[in-house]
Motif scaffolding. Structure first.
Motif, PDB file in Angstrom:
ATOM      1  N   LEU A  99       0.831  -1.210   0.000  1.00  0.00           N
ATOM      2  CA  LEU A  99       0.000   0.000   0.000  1.00  0.00           C
ATOM      3  C   LEU A  99       0.863   1.256   0.000  1.00  0.00           C
ATOM      4  O   LEU A  99       0.584   2.215  -0.722  1.00  0.00           O
ATOM      5  CB  LEU A  99      -0.952  -0.008   1.193  1.00  0.00           C
ATOM      6  N   ALA A 100       1.930   1.267   0.788  1.00  0.00           N
ATOM      7  CA  ALA A 100       2.830   2.426   0.818  1.00  0.00           C
ATOM      8  C   ALA A 100       3.425   2.665  -0.567  1.00  0.00           C
ATOM      9  O   ALA A 100       3.457   3.808  -1.051  1.00  0.00           O
ATOM     10  CB  ALA A 100       3.935   2.209   1.850  1.00  0.00           C
ATOM     11  N   ARG A 101       3.875   1.611  -1.203  1.00  0.00           N
ATOM     12  CA  ARG A 101       4.426   1.748  -2.559  1.00  0.00           C
ATOM     13  C   ARG A 101       3.369   2.248  -3.534  1.00  0.00           C
ATOM     14  O   ARG A 101       3.636   3.095  -4.388  1.00  0.00           O
ATOM     15  CB  ARG A 101       4.984   0.406  -3.046  1.00  0.00           C
ATOM     16  N   THR A 102       2.151   1.741  -3.393  1.00  0.00           N
ATOM     17  CA  THR A 102       1.052   2.153  -4.271  1.00  0.00           C
ATOM     18  C   THR A 102       0.730   3.629  -4.080  1.00  0.00           C
ATOM     19  O   THR A 102       0.517   4.354  -5.058  1.00  0.00           O
ATOM     20  CB  THR A 102      -0.190   1.279  -3.991  1.00  0.00           C
ATOM     21  N   ILE A 103       0.684   4.069  -2.834  1.00  0.00           N
ATOM     22  CA  ILE A 103       0.399   5.482  -2.563  1.00  0.00           C
ATOM     23  C   ILE A 103       1.465   6.359  -3.213  1.00  0.00           C
ATOM     24  O   ILE A 103       1.144   7.384  -3.835  1.00  0.00           O
ATOM     25  CB  ILE A 103       0.296   5.733  -1.045  1.00  0.00           C
ATOM     26  N   ASN A 104       2.722   5.981  -3.096  1.00  0.00           N
ATOM     27  CA  ASN A 104       3.781   6.758  -3.742  1.00  0.00           C
ATOM     28  C   ASN A 104       3.586   6.786  -5.257  1.00  0.00           C
ATOM     29  O   ASN A 104       3.697   7.841  -5.890  1.00  0.00           O
ATOM     30  CB  ASN A 104       5.161   6.207  -3.386  1.00  0.00           C
ATOM     31  N   MET A 105       3.274   5.641  -5.831  1.00  0.00           N
ATOM     32  CA  MET A 105       3.097   5.572  -7.276  1.00  0.00           C
ATOM     33  C   MET A 105       1.903   6.423  -7.723  1.00  0.00           C
ATOM     34  O   MET A 105       2.010   7.180  -8.691  1.00  0.00           O
ATOM     35  CB  MET A 105       2.901   4.113  -7.717  1.00  0.00           C
ATOM     36  N   ARG A 106       0.776   6.313  -7.040  1.00  0.00           N
ATOM     37  CA  ARG A 106      -0.414   7.084  -7.401  1.00  0.00           C
ATOM     38  C   ARG A 106      -0.158   8.586  -7.347  1.00  0.00           C
ATOM     39  O   ARG A 106      -0.759   9.354  -8.084  1.00  0.00           O
ATOM     40  CB  ARG A 106      -1.570   6.756  -6.456  1.00  0.00           C
ATOM     41  N   ASN A 107       0.713   8.986  -6.444  1.00  0.00           N
ATOM     42  CA  ASN A 107       0.994  10.406  -6.259  1.00  0.00           C
ATOM     43  C   ASN A 107       2.274  10.845  -6.969  1.00  0.00           C
ATOM     44  O   ASN A 107       2.764  11.953  -6.737  1.00  0.00           O
ATOM     45  CB  ASN A 107       1.078  10.720  -4.762  1.00  0.00           C
ATOM     46  N   ARG A 108       2.800   9.970  -7.815  1.00  0.00           N
ATOM     47  CA  ARG A 108       4.005  10.255  -8.597  1.00  0.00           C
ATOM     48  C   ARG A 108       5.185  10.685  -7.721  1.00  0.00           C
ATOM     49  O   ARG A 108       5.919  11.613  -8.051  1.00  0.00           O
ATOM     50  CB  ARG A 108       3.706  11.298  -9.676  1.00  0.00           C
ATOM     51  N   VAL A 109       5.313  10.009  -6.595  1.00  0.00           N
ATOM     52  CA  VAL A 109       6.441  10.245  -5.697  1.00  0.00           C
ATOM     53  C   VAL A 109       7.414   9.091  -5.893  1.00  0.00           C
ATOM     54  O   VAL A 109       7.039   7.924  -5.743  1.00  0.00           O
ATOM     55  CB  VAL A 109       5.977  10.318  -4.215  1.00  0.00           C
ATOM     56  N   GLU A 110       8.629   9.433  -6.260  1.00  0.00           N
ATOM     57  CA  GLU A 110       9.625   8.391  -6.514  1.00  0.00           C
ATOM     58  C   GLU A 110      10.008   7.679  -5.226  1.00  0.00           C
ATOM     59  O   GLU A 110      10.144   8.300  -4.175  1.00  0.00           O
ATOM     60  CB  GLU A 110      10.873   8.992  -7.148  1.00  0.00           C
ATOM     61  N   GLU A 111      10.200   6.378  -5.351  1.00  0.00           N
ATOM     62  CA  GLU A 111      10.682   5.610  -4.220  1.00  0.00           C
ATOM     63  C   GLU A 111      12.157   5.912  -4.007  1.00  0.00           C
ATOM     64  O   GLU A 111      12.889   6.168  -4.961  1.00  0.00           O
ATOM     65  CB  GLU A 111      10.475   4.114  -4.460  1.00  0.00           C
ATOM     66  N   VAL A 112      12.564   5.876  -2.761  1.00  0.00           N
ATOM     67  CA  VAL A 112      13.963   6.107  -2.428  1.00  0.00           C
ATOM     68  C   VAL A 112      14.563   4.757  -2.052  1.00  0.00           C
ATOM     69  O   VAL A 112      14.115   4.111  -1.104  1.00  0.00           O
ATOM     70  CB  VAL A 112      14.101   7.113  -1.261  1.00  0.00           C
ATOM     71  N   PHE A 113      15.562   4.359  -2.812  1.00  0.00           N
ATOM     72  CA  PHE A 113      16.205   3.081  -2.559  1.00  0.00           C
ATOM     73  C   PHE A 113      17.379   3.259  -1.608  1.00  0.00           C
ATOM     74  O   PHE A 113      18.085   4.263  -1.646  1.00  0.00           O
ATOM     75  CB  PHE A 113      16.684   2.456  -3.873  1.00  0.00           C
ATOM     76  N   TRP A 114      17.580   2.267  -0.773  1.00  0.00           N
ATOM     77  CA  TRP A 114      18.689   2.271   0.179  1.00  0.00           C
ATOM     78  C   TRP A 114      20.004   2.266  -0.570  1.00  0.00           C
ATOM     79  O   TRP A 114      20.210   1.499  -1.515  1.00  0.00           O
ATOM     80  CB  TRP A 114      18.581   1.043   1.071  1.00  0.00           C
ATOM     81  N   GLU A 115      20.893   3.135  -0.129  1.00  0.00           N
ATOM     82  CA  GLU A 115      22.247   3.181  -0.665  1.00  0.00           C
ATOM     83  C   GLU A 115      23.199   2.802   0.462  1.00  0.00           C
ATOM     84  O   GLU A 115      23.374   3.580   1.401  1.00  0.00           O
ATOM     85  CB  GLU A 115      22.565   4.578  -1.188  1.00  0.00           C
ATOM     86  N   PRO A 116      23.783   1.625   0.386  1.00  0.00           N
ATOM     87  CA  PRO A 116      24.709   1.198   1.443  1.00  0.00           C
ATOM     88  C   PRO A 116      25.870   2.192   1.575  1.00  0.00           C
ATOM     89  O   PRO A 116      26.266   2.830   0.596  1.00  0.00           O
ATOM     90  CB  PRO A 116      25.212  -0.161   0.988  1.00  0.00           C
ATOM     91  N   ALA A 117      26.388   2.303   2.768  1.00  0.00           N
ATOM     92  CA  ALA A 117      27.544   3.163   2.988  1.00  0.00           C
ATOM     93  C   ALA A 117      28.698   2.656   2.131  1.00  0.00           C
ATOM     94  O   ALA A 117      28.902   1.458   1.987  1.00  0.00           O
ATOM     95  CB  ALA A 117      27.942   3.147   4.465  1.00  0.00           C
ATOM     96  N   PRO A 118      29.436   3.591   1.544  1.00  0.00           N
ATOM     97  CA  PRO A 118      30.573   3.151   0.720  1.00  0.00           C
ATOM     98  C   PRO A 118      31.615   2.447   1.574  1.00  0.00           C
ATOM     99  O   PRO A 118      31.803   2.801   2.743  1.00  0.00           O
ATOM    100  CB  PRO A 118      31.115   4.452   0.122  1.00  0.00           C
ATOM    101  N   GLU A 119      32.240   1.472   0.982  1.00  0.00           N
ATOM    102  CA  GLU A 119      33.298   0.760   1.706  1.00  0.00           C
ATOM    103  C   GLU A 119      34.486   1.700   1.882  1.00  0.00           C
ATOM    104  O   GLU A 119      34.842   2.438   0.967  1.00  0.00           O
ATOM    105  CB  GLU A 119      33.724  -0.483   0.945  1.00  0.00           C
ATOM    106  N   THR A 120      35.050   1.689   3.033  1.00  0.00           N
ATOM    107  CA  THR A 120      36.233   2.514   3.267  1.00  0.00           C
ATOM    108  C   THR A 120      37.470   1.645   3.185  1.00  0.00           C
ATOM    109  O   THR A 120      37.441   0.450   3.516  1.00  0.00           O
ATOM    110  CB  THR A 120      36.156   3.182   4.665  1.00  0.00           C
ATOM    111  N   SER A 121      38.514   2.222   2.711  1.00  0.00           N
ATOM    112  CA  SER A 121      39.757   1.443   2.617  1.00  0.00           C
ATOM    113  C   SER A 121      40.370   1.305   4.009  1.00  0.00           C
ATOM    114  O   SER A 121      40.270   2.183   4.846  1.00  0.00           O
ATOM    115  CB  SER A 121      40.734   2.125   1.663  1.00  0.00           C
ATOM    116  N   ARG A 122      41.021   0.212   4.221  1.00  0.00           N
ATOM    117  CA  ARG A 122      41.601  -0.044   5.547  1.00  0.00           C
ATOM    118  C   ARG A 122      43.073   0.068   5.505  1.00  0.00           C
ATOM    119  O   ARG A 122      43.773  -0.115   4.638  1.00  0.00           O
ATOM    120  CB  ARG A 122      41.213  -1.436   6.021  1.00  0.00           C
TER     121      ARG A 122
END
Length: 189
Positions: free
Chosen positions: A166-189
């Motif tokens: 339902l949450a996804r549908t509400i966003n779609m009906r209202n033309r609100v783009e979904e925000v996808f998770w972006e994992p934190a970038p790997e840091t060099s060690r």
């Protein structure tokens, strides 16, 4: 004149289950049916959404009635003279049909979605997380040896899936783009 809205019997941190057994307000049963009550309140807020269609609103209202049944079951001790009847498994089939109806129109993806977007989609996500907590409380009751209706457990589980769709549908009906998770970038060690 004393109001009938308060009894003062819970002022010391105890309350009564349906059959009259006194328990602490931190009792596992109260945690479970309190979470169901909170979930039902979030659904009530969601039904006020202008982003819902008639079918969504009818589904949510029906689920609210069934959640009241679930709460009653959780608040009734086995030794009570009064026992609620078992839940009809038809409520599971109905909510699964609604999940399928909504999901059919949604774009496919293989990424995690952040709980945000349209305000009513965010409300659906809040209700979804409360449903997950209510389910955990019900599982804890069952693990403690307290019988929990299997259909009630399935309903709460399935409800969280429905609220996600339902949450996804509400966003779609209202033309609100979904925000996808972006994992934190790997840091060099």
């Amino acid at each position: 004149m004393k109001s009938s809205l308060y009894t003062r019997t819970g002022d010391a941190g105890q309350t009564s289950l349906v059959g009259g057994t006194r328990v602490g307000k931190d009792n596992a049963r109260l945690e479970a049916y309190g979470s169901i009550d909170e979930l039902n309140s979030h659904l009530g807020l969601l039904t006020a959404s202008t982003a819902l269609d008639r079918t969504d609103r009818t589904t949510l209202r029906t689920v609210q009635h069934r959640l009241f049944d679930v709460g009653t079951m959780l608040a009734t001790e086995p030794e009570s003279r009064w026992q609620p009847g078992p839940m009809d498994a038809g409520c599971i089939e109905a909510i699964e049909a609604e999940i399928d109806r909504l999901d059919e129109a949604l774009p496919r993806h293989r990424r995690f979605i952040l709980p945000c977007g349209h305000p009513d989609a965010a409300r659906a996500h809040v209700a979804r997380t409360v449903a997950r907590r209510a389910e955990r409380r019900m599982v804890a009751l069952a693990a403690a040896g307290i019988e929990v209706d299997a259909v009630a457990m399935r309903l709460v589980n399935r409800l969280s899936d429905y609220l996600f769709a339902l949450a996804r549908t509400i966003n779609m009906r209202n033309r609100v783009e979904e925000v996808f998770w972006e994992p934190a970038p790997e840091t060099s060690r």
